[in-house]
Design an enzyme around this catalytic site. Structure first.
Site, short mmCIF file in Angstrom:
data_model
loop_
_atom_site.label_atom_id
_atom_site.label_comp_id
_atom_site.label_asym_id
_atom_site.label_seq_id
_atom_site.Cartn_x
_atom_site.Cartn_y
_atom_site.Cartn_z
N CYS A 56 0.80 -1.23 0.00
CA CYS A 56 0.00 0.00 0.00
C CYS A 56 0.83 1.28 0.00
CB CYS A 56 -0.93 0.00 1.21
SG CYS A 56 -2.08 1.39 1.17
N CYS B 98 -19.99 5.35 -1.57
CA CYS B 98 -19.18 4.78 -0.48
C CYS B 98 -18.09 5.76 -0.05
CB CYS B 98 -18.54 3.47 -0.93
SG CYS B 98 -17.56 2.67 0.35
N CYS C 83 -22.19 3.50 1.68
CA CYS C 83 -21.14 2.51 1.89
C CYS C 83 -19.96 3.22 2.53
CB CYS C 83 -20.74 1.89 0.55
SG CYS C 83 -19.38 0.71 0.64
N CYS D 21 -18.61 -6.05 2.13
CA CYS D 21 -17.81 -6.15 0.92
C CYS D 21 -16.43 -6.60 1.38
CB CYS D 21 -17.74 -4.81 0.21
SG CYS D 21 -16.61 -4.77 -1.21
#
Length: 347
Positions: free
Chosen positions: A62, A99, A130, A190
């Protein structure tokens, strides 16, 4: 009659599916897909960061981790009015779901009212909501639910036995605990992972096993192909065989028949032919737009052209008798917490 939804998969069963001859695996996955979905329809989502960078985690993939030099600068959480302006734009463009995400390890209790205000404001616009904010406590999950949150993103990332090779700043159980809090609060999930991080096929099986044996299958399962970013520890890793990626999609479809299987990060580098194979294998959701968090995504025009060539169309919103959404025209997924917690490895 469609096969029963199972939560008791065994590692050797999923391994046997992975090991099938490629044409046979695609045939089986396509058959399962047709039992539950129209194979010509694909859920289309867009992704925008609302709070980027500065994450204290050490996820090896990341670029939003503050300890890595990747050129991603930390930004503060957007103001509610700015978020609602983006939500209005998304709705005007045909969005049905919005989201919101933040590059946090976990939100502080003082952050929850701010996010709750965003959720309530977006909900008032008539959009599904979301969020992806990192780890949650049970109380935080309930507060977000009370504010009107519909879905929560939180990925497992990889198999339990490979997790320590990728992340050291939180444990696998921490992720499972957050998912439990989210489910207990009545939120939809999710949850997926990333492949191409140096894991073995058996460990890819292990990731799908962890997902498919959750108490409830995730409503959406994002399968991310590692996007290598200079400055992260995984930059320079060996590329995953494209056919192995398709196998991952196919086995996910068989193991979790009713979930949306989402092609997430890595599509920018995929050929049209590879994406077509993924759709045949049961993928029925993509991220749409020119950018995913801080990495690229296929240009919108390319996606539209690919859909036209393959005879695909965006999935229409389908609401059942209980009001549950099972698709969307253009879902605006505005998330910022990279692949560790967010809905896509797109950071």
């Amino acid at each position: 009659m469609a096969a029963a939804i199972r939560h008791d998969w065994q590692h050797d069963e999923l391994q046997a599916l992975f090991d099938l001859p490629f044409p046979e695996l695609l045939f089986r996955a396509a058959a399962v897909h047709r039992e539950h979905f129209d194979p010509s329809q694909v859920q289309v989502s867009t992704l925008l960061s609302v709070k980027t960078g500065g994450c204290p985690e050490d996820c090896a993939y990341c670029p939003q981790a503050q300890r890595y030099s990747t050129g991603v600068n930390a930004q503060k959480l957007m103001e509610t009015d700015a978020v609602l302006a983006k939500a209005r734009q998304a709705k005007a463009a045909g969005a049905s779901r919005f989201c919101m995400g933040a590059a946090w390890r976990s939100p502080k209790d003082r952050d929850i009212p701010k996010v709750a205000a965003m959720i309530a404001g977006v909900k008032a616009l008539g959009l599904e909501t979301c969020a992806t904010l990192g780890m949650l406590s049970g109380e935080q999950a309930r507060a977000l639910k009370d504010a009107g949150l519909d879905y929560y993103n939180h990925n497992l990332d990889t198999a339990p036995d490979y997790y320590d090779s990728i992340i050291h700043t939180r444990q696998y159980q921490d992720r499972l605990d957050t998912l439990e809090h989210v489910r207990d609060a009545g939120l939809k999930t999710c949850c997926g992972g990333i492949v191409g991080m140096g894991e073995t096929r058996a460990q890819r099986v292990g990731l799908l096993l962890a997902l498919a044996t959750l108490p409830a299958h995730p409503d959406s399962v994002p399968i991310n192909k590692l996007v290598q970013v200079a400055g992260t520890p995984l930059h320079g890793s060996a590329e995953l065989d494209p056919f192995e990626f398709v196998r991952m999609i196919a086995v996910a479809r068989i193991a979790m028949p009713r979930s949306m299987v989402r092609l997430s990060a890595g599509r920018e580098a995929m050929s049209d032919e590879l994406q077509a194979l993924c759709f045949v294998a049961g993928a029925n959701s993509i991220f749409y737009g020119d950018k995913l968090l801080t990495t690229g995504n296929p240009e919108s025009e390319r996606d539209l052209a690919l859909f036209a060539r393959l005879g695909l169309q965006p999935m229409a919103v389908q609401v059942d008798a209980e009001g549950h959404d099972h698709g969307g025209t253009v879902h605006a997924d505005i998330s910022a917490d990279g692949p560790g917690c967010g809905c896509a490895h797109a950071a």
